[in-house]
Write an enzyme that holds these catalytic residues in place. Sequence first.
Site, PDB file in Angstrom:
ATOM      1  CG  MET A  63       4.830   5.237  -4.054  1.00  0.00           C
ATOM      2  SD  MET A  63       4.348   5.128  -5.320  1.00  0.00           S
ATOM      3  CE  MET A  63       4.389   4.676  -6.070  1.00  0.00           C
ATOM      4  NE  ARG A  64       7.938   0.919   3.686  1.00  0.00           N
ATOM      5  CZ  ARG A  64       8.279   0.412   4.251  1.00  0.00           C
ATOM      6  NH1 ARG A  64       9.703  -0.414   3.360  1.00  0.00           N
ATOM      7  NH2 ARG A  64       8.571  -0.314   5.302  1.00  0.00           N
ATOM      8  CG  HIS A  68      -5.950   4.836  -7.108  1.00  0.00           C
ATOM      9  ND1 HIS A  68      -4.507   4.146  -7.194  1.00  0.00           N
ATOM     10  CD2 HIS A  68      -6.429   4.276  -8.623  1.00  0.00           C
ATOM     11  CE1 HIS A  68      -4.501   3.248  -8.052  1.00  0.00           C
ATOM     12  NE2 HIS A  68      -5.477   2.612  -8.342  1.00  0.00           N
ATOM     13  CG  LEU A  83       0.698   3.003   5.648  1.00  0.00           C
ATOM     14  CD1 LEU A  83      -0.358   4.425   5.105  1.00  0.00           C
ATOM     15  CD2 LEU A  83       1.944   3.365   6.029  1.00  0.00           C
ATOM     16  CD  GLU A 114      -3.841  12.302  -9.317  1.00  0.00           C
ATOM     17  OE1 GLU A 114      -3.221  12.114  -8.740  1.00  0.00           O
ATOM     18  OE2 GLU A 114      -4.064  11.203  -9.837  1.00  0.00           O
ATOM     19  CD  GLU A 154      -9.540  -5.903  -0.854  1.00  0.00           C
ATOM     20  OE1 GLU A 154      -9.307  -6.009  -1.728  1.00  0.00           O
ATOM     21  OE2 GLU A 154     -10.422  -5.731   0.431  1.00  0.00           O
ATOM     22  CG  ASN A 166      -1.904  14.677  -5.472  1.00  0.00           C
ATOM     23  OD1 ASN A 166      -3.074  15.626  -6.073  1.00  0.00           O
ATOM     24  ND2 ASN A 166      -1.228  13.700  -6.388  1.00  0.00           N
ATOM     25  CG  ASN A 175      -4.134   6.724  -1.291  1.00  0.00           C
ATOM     26  OD1 ASN A 175      -3.382   7.462  -1.318  1.00  0.00           O
ATOM     27  ND2 ASN A 175      -4.753   6.065  -2.238  1.00  0.00           N
TER      28      ASN A 175
HETATM   29  C1  GRF Z   1      -0.246  10.196  -7.846  1.00  0.00           C
HETATM   30  O1  GRF Z   1      -0.617  10.340  -9.720  1.00  0.00           O
HETATM   31  C2  GRF Z   1      -2.056  10.109  -7.256  1.00  0.00           C
HETATM   32  O2  GRF Z   1      -2.620   9.405  -7.601  1.00  0.00           O
HETATM   33  C3  GRF Z   1      -0.625   8.210  -7.290  1.00  0.00           C
HETATM   34  O3  GRF Z   1       0.452   8.840  -6.833  1.00  0.00           O
HETATM   35  C4  GRF Z   1       0.925  10.207  -7.711  1.00  0.00           C
HETATM   36  C5  GRF Z   1       1.671  11.042  -6.884  1.00  0.00           C
HETATM   37  O4  GRF Z   1       1.893  11.987  -7.214  1.00  0.00           O
HETATM   38  N1  GRF Z   1      -0.827   8.036  -5.243  1.00  0.00           N
HETATM   39  P1  GRF Z   1       2.160  13.434  -6.600  1.00  0.00           P
HETATM   40  O5  GRF Z   1       3.514  12.686  -6.069  1.00  0.00           O
HETATM   41  O6  GRF Z   1       1.682  13.811  -6.124  1.00  0.00           O
HETATM   42  O7  GRF Z   1       3.104  14.335  -7.865  1.00  0.00           O
END
Ligand code: GRF
Length: 222
Positions: A96-97, A115, A99, A180, A149, A16, A113
């Site tokens: 992945m943390r 998702h 906040l 995405e 949240e 992304n 973000n």
């Molecule tokens: C993506 O699926 C995003 O929606 C989620 O984590 C993944 C990250 O993928 N939050 P990348 O590191 O952007 O390839």
Amino acid sequence: MTKQRVGVLISGRGSNMKSLIAAAQAADYPAEIAVVISNVPGAGGLAIAAEAGVRALVIDSKSFGKGADGKRKFESALTAELKAARVDLVCLAGFMRLLSADFVNDWSGRLVNIHPSLLPAFKGLDVHAEMLRAGVKIAGCTVHYVSAEMDAGPIIGQAAVPVHSGDTPETLAARILDEEHKLYPECVRRIADGEVRLRDGIAVLSGAPASGALANPVRSPR
Ligand code: GRF
């Protein structure tokens, strides 16, 4: 044109982030990627950012120790770097943390973000397998402002994909990821162009999506 300065936070492969960097290379895109920060040393996205000529650095969340104190120290290091890079908008991209509420409040309205589900359904981790278990026929992704949240802040944009009967978590994830990569740059463009306003806890959009990426109809199965 004064471009909005974006900081991208990653923990992994950074696909992304790569799509945001690619979009920002266009002269008429209203935002530039000022800095990429990974909380994981050696995250795949770091090399991609560096190769694209974007400043990429590591703030190792583990090195600050565990507990609330470690989190506070990690987040102040993060804020210091984002401020030093004069960032207007922070994009979480596979970061992945969790906040803290303090960090989220400090960056309120400037922290977004992506998702891989159509929120508010399927928050949290492992959502692709969960969606298949639930038997949903439409899946997708969401870009949203971050609130204290998890996965619950105001929704900026969504894109939908069909779920096929033979899907595995991997095939579904790949189909969603394709969307995405279009949705995130489009939402950042709209934020940077001033087309997104927060009203009563809801993101209200003006202007038109450039590419039909927002609220797309479900595509017919391939
Ligand atoms: C993506 O699926 C995003 O929606 C989620 O984590 C993944 C990250 O993928 N939050 P990348 O590191 O952007 O390839």
